[in-house]
Design a protein around this motif. Structure first.
Motif, PDB file in Angstrom:
ATOM      1  N   GLY A  39       0.811  -1.208   0.000  1.00  0.00           N
ATOM      2  CA  GLY A  39       0.000   0.000   0.000  1.00  0.00           C
ATOM      3  C   GLY A  39       0.847   1.262   0.000  1.00  0.00           C
ATOM      4  N   ASP A  40       0.407   2.238   0.777  1.00  0.00           N
ATOM      5  CA  ASP A  40       1.092   3.521   0.826  1.00  0.00           C
ATOM      6  C   ASP A  40       2.001   3.632   2.052  1.00  0.00           C
ATOM      7  OD1 ASP A  40       1.691   5.983  -0.297  1.00  0.00           O
ATOM      8  OD2 ASP A  40       0.200   7.036   0.929  1.00  0.00           O
ATOM      9  N   MET A  41       2.357   2.489   2.636  1.00  0.00           N
ATOM     10  CA  MET A  41       3.214   2.513   3.811  1.00  0.00           C
ATOM     11  C   MET A  41       4.648   2.851   3.398  1.00  0.00           C
ATOM     12  SD  MET A  41       1.712  -0.613   6.065  1.00  0.00           S
ATOM     13  CE  MET A  41       2.588  -0.069   7.508  1.00  0.00           C
ATOM     14  N   PRO A  42       5.449   3.372   4.322  1.00  0.00           N
ATOM     15  CA  PRO A  42       6.838   3.726   3.993  1.00  0.00           C
ATOM     16  C   PRO A  42       7.686   2.513   3.638  1.00  0.00           C
ATOM     17  CG  PRO A  42       6.170   4.702   6.094  1.00  0.00           C
ATOM     18  CD  PRO A  42       5.093   3.739   5.687  1.00  0.00           C
ATOM     19  N   GLY A  43       8.812   2.793   2.992  1.00  0.00           N
ATOM     20  CA  GLY A  43       9.801   1.764   2.692  1.00  0.00           C
ATOM     21  C   GLY A  43      11.084   2.091   3.440  1.00  0.00           C
ATOM     22  N   ALA A  44      11.941   1.087   3.592  1.00  0.00           N
ATOM     23  CA  ALA A  44      13.206   1.290   4.290  1.00  0.00           C
ATOM     24  C   ALA A  44      14.364   0.927   3.365  1.00  0.00           C
ATOM     25  CB  ALA A  44      13.259   0.448   5.561  1.00  0.00           C
ATOM     26  N   GLY A  45      15.391   1.774   3.352  1.00  0.00           N
ATOM     27  CA  GLY A  45      16.558   1.546   2.509  1.00  0.00           C
ATOM     28  C   GLY A  45      17.728   1.018   3.314  1.00  0.00           C
ATOM     29  N   ASP A  65      12.980  10.512  -6.839  1.00  0.00           N
ATOM     30  CA  ASP A  65      11.718  10.923  -7.457  1.00  0.00           C
ATOM     31  C   ASP A  65      10.590   9.959  -7.116  1.00  0.00           C
ATOM     32  OD1 ASP A  65      12.953  13.112  -8.626  1.00  0.00           O
ATOM     33  OD2 ASP A  65      13.299  12.092 -10.538  1.00  0.00           O
ATOM     34  N   ALA A  66      10.908   8.789  -6.553  1.00  0.00           N
ATOM     35  CA  ALA A  66       9.909   7.766  -6.275  1.00  0.00           C
ATOM     36  C   ALA A  66       9.120   8.036  -4.987  1.00  0.00           C
ATOM     37  CB  ALA A  66      10.563   6.390  -6.207  1.00  0.00           C
ATOM     38  N   PHE A  67       9.669   8.875  -4.100  1.00  0.00           N
ATOM     39  CA  PHE A  67       9.021   9.205  -2.826  1.00  0.00           C
ATOM     40  C   PHE A  67       9.134  10.701  -2.581  1.00  0.00           C
ATOM     41  CE2 PHE A  67      10.175   4.801  -2.537  1.00  0.00           C
ATOM     42  CZ  PHE A  67       9.153   4.193  -1.832  1.00  0.00           C
ATOM     43  N   LYS A  68       8.131  11.270  -1.917  1.00  0.00           N
ATOM     44  CA  LYS A  68       8.162  12.711  -1.622  1.00  0.00           C
ATOM     45  C   LYS A  68       9.184  13.045  -0.551  1.00  0.00           C
ATOM     46  CE  LYS A  68       3.395  13.649  -2.928  1.00  0.00           C
ATOM     47  NZ  LYS A  68       2.069  14.044  -2.448  1.00  0.00           N
ATOM     48  N   ASN A  69       9.366  12.166   0.425  1.00  0.00           N
ATOM     49  CA  ASN A  69      10.272  12.434   1.544  1.00  0.00           C
ATOM     50  C   ASN A  69      11.176  11.244   1.801  1.00  0.00           C
ATOM     51  OD1 ASN A  69       7.347  13.573   2.350  1.00  0.00           O
ATOM     52  ND2 ASN A  69       8.922  15.055   2.859  1.00  0.00           N
ATOM     53  N   THR A  70      12.433  11.550   2.104  1.00  0.00           N
ATOM     54  CA  THR A  70      13.394  10.523   2.504  1.00  0.00           C
ATOM     55  C   THR A  70      14.188  11.063   3.680  1.00  0.00           C
ATOM     56  OG1 THR A  70      13.581   9.808   0.203  1.00  0.00           O
ATOM     57  CG2 THR A  70      15.269   9.036   1.717  1.00  0.00           C
ATOM     58  N   ALA A 101      21.106  -1.307   8.142  1.00  0.00           N
ATOM     59  CA  ALA A 101      20.548  -2.650   8.211  1.00  0.00           C
ATOM     60  C   ALA A 101      19.276  -2.666   9.058  1.00  0.00           C
ATOM     61  CB  ALA A 101      21.585  -3.597   8.827  1.00  0.00           C
ATOM     62  N   PRO A 102      18.428  -3.701   8.868  1.00  0.00           N
ATOM     63  CA  PRO A 102      17.235  -3.823   9.714  1.00  0.00           C
ATOM     64  C   PRO A 102      17.613  -3.759  11.196  1.00  0.00           C
ATOM     65  CG  PRO A 102      17.177  -5.422   7.937  1.00  0.00           C
ATOM     66  CD  PRO A 102      18.542  -4.784   7.899  1.00  0.00           C
ATOM     67  N   LYS A 103      16.741  -3.128  11.978  1.00  0.00           N
ATOM     68  CA  LYS A 103      16.912  -2.931  13.419  1.00  0.00           C
ATOM     69  C   LYS A 103      18.069  -1.991  13.742  1.00  0.00           C
ATOM     70  CE  LYS A 103      14.870  -7.356  14.518  1.00  0.00           C
ATOM     71  NZ  LYS A 103      15.003  -8.631  15.189  1.00  0.00           N
ATOM     72  N   GLY A 104      18.474  -1.169  12.776  1.00  0.00           N
ATOM     73  CA  GLY A 104      19.550  -0.199  12.967  1.00  0.00           C
ATOM     74  C   GLY A 104      19.279   1.042  12.135  1.00  0.00           C
ATOM     75  N   TYR A 105      20.337   1.608  11.599  1.00  0.00           N
ATOM     76  CA  TYR A 105      20.189   2.778  10.738  1.00  0.00           C
ATOM     77  C   TYR A 105      19.625   2.366   9.386  1.00  0.00           C
ATOM     78  CZ  TYR A 105      22.920   5.563  13.992  1.00  0.00           C
ATOM     79  OH  TYR A 105      23.356   6.246  15.100  1.00  0.00           O
ATOM     80  N   HIS A 106      18.795   3.244   8.799  1.00  0.00           N
ATOM     81  CA  HIS A 106      18.222   2.998   7.476  1.00  0.00           C
ATOM     82  C   HIS A 106      17.715   4.317   6.903  1.00  0.00           C
ATOM     83  CE1 HIS A 106      14.949   2.652  10.415  1.00  0.00           C
ATOM     84  NE2 HIS A 106      14.177   3.145   9.463  1.00  0.00           N
ATOM     85  N   LEU A 107      17.452   4.309   5.614  1.00  0.00           N
ATOM     86  CA  LEU A 107      16.748   5.433   4.996  1.00  0.00           C
ATOM     87  C   LEU A 107      15.262   5.109   5.063  1.00  0.00           C
ATOM     88  CD1 LEU A 107      18.819   6.190   1.766  1.00  0.00           C
ATOM     89  CD2 LEU A 107      18.908   7.378   3.965  1.00  0.00           C
ATOM     90  N   MET A 108      14.458   6.078   5.455  1.00  0.00           N
ATOM     91  CA  MET A 108      13.012   5.893   5.497  1.00  0.00           C
ATOM     92  C   MET A 108      12.422   6.643   4.309  1.00  0.00           C
ATOM     93  SD  MET A 108      10.338   4.547   6.884  1.00  0.00           S
ATOM     94  CE  MET A 108      11.041   3.838   8.342  1.00  0.00           C
TER      95      MET A 108
END
Length: 147
Positions: A39-45, A65-70, A101-108
């Motif tokens: 859906g429209d939920m955030p993704g994590a990088g 360009d794929a997301f409004k905010n990072t 990495a998961p459970k640590g730093y990531h791009l939201m």
């Protein structure tokens, strides 16, 4: 005199335009993945960022360009409760790598602009305090593949 001012202004404009677009020479990124929720939920990088320069660098953000905010985020657990907070900047030491990495730093990645599916590629540019930019391609993956 007007002609000289015009040349000076053009030179200054060119310097300003290229100064903010410095490509990251000694920075590299590996295993860039974008874990996408439905859906429209955030993704994590998630990725590994290598700083092969002799200087520390400071990551201040990312854009796509794929997301409004990072934003840069850090996940943490306290008293059995998981939480997340935005981090304004992150220092990467000279000659070191840093794991997102998961459970640590990531791009939201928030507020998706267009539909994405597992297997898609998303172009992302990492932004550094000194004006360097590091373009990267993130592969869209299912959260079930992340550990």
């Amino acid at each position: 005199m007007t002609r000289a001012r015009g040349k000076w202004a053009c030179g200054l404009l060119a310097l300003l335009l290229t100064g903010g677009m410095a490509q990251a020479q000694d920075l590299s990124l590996e295993e860039a993945r974008l874990s996408l929720l439905p859906g429209d939920m955030p993704g994590a990088g998630y990725f590994s960022l290598q700083n092969d320069s002799a200087e520390n660098v400071t990551l201040v953000g990312a854009q796509t360009d794929a997301f409004k905010n990072t934003e840069i985020h850090m996940s943490m657990e306290k008293d059995g409760m998981a939480s997340m907070q935005a981090v304004p900047e992150l220092d990467i030491a000279a000659g070191q790598s840093f794991e997102f990495a998961p459970k640590g730093y990531h791009l939201m990645f928030m507020n998706r602009v267009a539909p994405l599916e597992v297997g898609d590629d998303v172009e992302v540019v990492l932004l550094f305090a000194d004006g360097q930019q590091l373009p990267a391609t993130f592969e869209v993956v299912s959260p079930a593949t992340m550990h």
